[in-house]
Enzyme design. Structure first.
Site, PDB file in Angstrom:
ATOM      1  N   TYR A 126     -10.862  18.744  -3.323  1.00  0.00           N
ATOM      2  CA  TYR A 126      -9.424  18.706  -3.071  1.00  0.00           C
ATOM      3  C   TYR A 126      -9.090  19.288  -1.701  1.00  0.00           C
ATOM      4  CZ  TYR A 126      -4.432  19.758  -3.679  1.00  0.00           C
ATOM      5  OH  TYR A 126      -3.078  19.831  -3.520  1.00  0.00           O
ATOM      6  N   SER A 133      -1.268  20.447   1.980  1.00  0.00           N
ATOM      7  CA  SER A 133      -1.351  21.617   1.108  1.00  0.00           C
ATOM      8  C   SER A 133      -1.731  22.831   1.936  1.00  0.00           C
ATOM      9  CB  SER A 133      -2.412  21.387   0.025  1.00  0.00           C
ATOM     10  OG  SER A 133      -2.686  22.584  -0.686  1.00  0.00           O
TER      11      SER A 133
END
Length: 683
Positions: free
Chosen positions: A573, A560
């Site tokens: 996350y 990401s």
């Protein structure tokens, strides 16, 4: 040809008969044999009735045959070829001559067996490859057995390579034996005929069933000889585990010349054959029916160790036998190749037999690999029948070479479509039943890869696999990536389904949008268990296979932009994504010596089609940024340099590029797929 709404009655009957015959494996193998019908139709130019021949075209399959798979020829022109036939030494020229006999657009390409159908004086003709019929055809005393079994209703035809002369031979045989309903083609199969479609089908089935009954009634108790101590089938769980352990090694050997997809079967037919004392002799004799050995090579590689031999000994012996097999195949090619022979197509085996375990078969795609295995099962059945009532005596090696390296077969191979970029590659994608993972799996399959869709929800995984293309293209498996045993089971399932593994995409994930103070230890552990630990477990299990295969490979992490971008309320996350990002670098450094590339992709928020965003993450991120959830994708797009929303397909495109030949020298790279987030630029 007539249109779909006004199909000629003869064609309609032919299609139905073909589908019935071809859908039952006792009658013929996949894509094996051909059927025909003669009848009348209107010449589109003159409006006059003309006599036509409809015959299954080259490369078709009887069980799934449709009208488009038929070659359509003017029967008067086919028969006129008899007067121009230059003789058996030049009979290959006759295949090109069939093109000048086509009616209208002609339909499918005429096959080499067209002459058999056109010249035999019967309205309907079937040529099939039933195990029972080939057993008689390959028996040492097949001619005598034919008379004994069928009387004067079936006539023996000595082996002749398929072609125009064989058509003339069968036509003359039928004329000389008006009482006959068919023939046994030595070393090959059967041909039957009738004045109606029903008569032809009945004759075919009568020959097949009569041969099968005779074999059943007269075969000796142990056609393959007594049991060979130590070569019996291992218990199911044990043989499956051994198959998983051997499969990467065997695939690596079978892919020495070119990469192959594999298929494994532990069918009782195979295990029983390998448990018997005569299996080495019979396997060495090879297959006989041209349809068989064109897909299995003239003979298999057989491991000559008992079922319980130490695993490392089995691997080492397979490598030795592979080297010997290649030398033997090269010698076979050199013995018979002439100046005009096509070049050798590779010396690796297409069938590998492992006593107590089963059979590995290989091909350019899963269907070809599976069919090769099915054909070898046919060959075992043929050997059982022939040995049961006589002695198995296949056509000789020279004749096999004339078929295998036939210019007409080479031309057929040349007509095959160019392989797709990821053909022969086997991919495992985690979290692939929806969202980004499904888009990746779909793209990889579209580019030619075999794909295993691993997901927590096995029903959704199976549905996604069916949507992508079914078991010869994709399968769905259950996989909780936090569970070491479940991960290993998913990799094992991949290896058994397709023979090995080349490409792994660590995509499984979840996201908890919470601030530091709101993030619990449970939240932290769950986030890291799924993505950091899960990626580690998947990569480790896959790496064992990749290293054993020796074919290189790719591991791709769907990381990401958050692995480098510091955003609010995202501690668990983003920290996990940073962990994944560094796994890419670490594994690239460690696995490079094995030819394995490891790369990552850093998407921005993928809202549309994302399971994570639909599961609550989207609402929480929208709240953080103060926008309606329905506008979150547009919000993300507006903060990018390109002002474009990132979609699952954009991520899938990047995975494909990383795994394509164009980036064969790229490893340790992170590719941003974020439409340009300056704060996430890599440094």
């Amino acid at each position: 040809m007539t249109g779909a709404d006004d199909t000629n009655p003869a064609v309609a009957e032919l299609i139905k008969r073909s589908n019935r015959l071809g859908s039952d494996p006792k009658n013929t193998n996949y894509a094996g044999g051909n059927t025909s019908a003669k009848g009348r139709d209107v010449d589109p130019v003159t409006g006059e009735d003309v006599e036509l021949l409809w015959v299954k075209g080259s490369g078709g399959d009887l069980g799934t045959l449709t009208e488009s798979g038929l070659a359509v020829l003017r029967l008067d022109r086919v028969r006129a070829l008899v007067g121009t036939y230059p003789g058996v030494e030049r009979e290959d020229e006759m295949v090109a001559a069939f093109d000048y006999c086509l009616h209208g657009r002609g339909g499918a390409a005429p096959s080499i067996d067209t002459a058999m159908h056109g010249l035999v004086d019967a309205a309907h003709v079937d040529h099939l490859h039933p195990d029972s019929g080939i057993a008689i055809a390959t028996a040492a005393d097949g001619e005598e057995l034919t008379t004994k079994i069928f009387g004067d209703q079936v006539v023996w035809v000595p082996w002749r390579r398929p072609g125009f002369q064989l058509g003339l031979d069968i036509a003359a045989l039928k004329e000389a034996h008006p009482e006959a309903v068919g023939c046994i083609l030595g070393g090959h199969g059967i041909t039957a005929w009738g004045n109606t479609s029903e008569q032809a089908e009945a004759a075919s089935l009568w020959i097949i069933d009569t041969a099968a009954r005779f074999i059943a009634d007269h075969a000796k108790p142990e056609p393959f000889g007594p049991a060979l101590p130590g070569y019996g089938a291992l218990p199911e769980a044990e043989r499956r585990a051994r198959a998983v352990a051997l499969a990467p090694v065997v695939r690596g050997l079978a892919s020495h010349d070119r990469p192959m997809v594999g298929h494994f079967t532990d069918d009782a037919v195979v295990l029983d054959f390998l448990a018997a004392a005569e299996h080495p002799r019979l396997a060495a004799l090879g297959t006989s029916c041209p349809d068989h050995f064109l897909r299995t090579k003239v003979k298999p590689l057989v491991l000559d160790l008992p079922a319980d031999a130490p695993l490392e000994d089995a691997k080492a012996r397979l490598a030795e036998l592979h080297e010997a097999y290649r030398a033997d195949y090269q010698a076979y090619y050199d013995r018979y190749a002439g100046p005009d022979s096509p070049p050798i197509r590779g010396a690796d085996p297409l069938v590998v037999l492992v006593p107590g375990v089963g059979m590995f078969s290989y091909g350019a795609n899963k269907q070809t690999a599976r069919v090769a295995g099915e054909f070898y099962v046919n060959a075992i059945n043929v050997m059982r029948g022939a040995e049961g009532i006589s002695t198995y005596a296949p056509i000789d090696e020279r004749e096999k070479f004339r078929i295998e390296y036939w210019a007409l077969e080479e031309a057929k191979l040349a007509r095959l479509p160019k392989p797709k970029p990821l053909a022969t590659r086997i991919a495992l994608v985690t979290g692939a039943a929806s969202g980004i993972g499904k888009a990746i799996a779909t793209r990889l399959a579209a580019e030619g890869a075999c794909v295993v869709i691993a997901d927590l929800d096995v029903e959704k995984a199976a549905a996604a696999a069916a949507e992508i293309g079914g078991p010869d293209v994709a399968i769905g498996v259950a996989a909780d990536v936090t569970d070491e045993a479940a991960v290993q089971a998913a990799v094992d399932a991949t290896v058994l389904a397709f023979g090995g593994l080349d490409l792994v995409v660590n995509n499984a994930g979840l996201s908890l949008s919470k601030s530091l103070l709101d993030t619990t230890v449970t939240d932290w552990d769950l986030q890291h268990a799924v993505m950091a630990k899960g990626s580690f477990l998947v990569s480790r299990a896959a790496a064992r296979v990749l290293i054993d295969q020796g074919l290189g490979g790719d591991i791709v992490y769907i990381s990401s932009k958050n692995s480098v971008f510091a955003g609010p309320n995202n501690i668990a996350y983003s920290a996990t994504k940073a962990d994944q990002a560094h796994q890419v670098r670490l594994l690239a450094a460690e696995l490079g010596e094995h030819g394995v590339k490891v790369n990552g992709i850093n998407p921005d928020g993928v809202v549309r089609g994302s399971g994570i965003f639909a599961g609550g993450w989207g609402a929480k991120r929208a709240a953080v940024y103060g926008v309606p959830e329905s506008e979150l994708g547009a919000y993300y797009a507006q903060r990018t340099l390109l002002k474009r929303e990132v979609l699952p397909e954009n991520v899938a495109n990047a995975v494909f590029v990383l795994c394509s030949a164009d980036l064969s020298h790229t490893t340790g790279l992170h590719v941003p797929v974020d439409a340009g987030v300056a704060a996430a630029f890599l440094r």
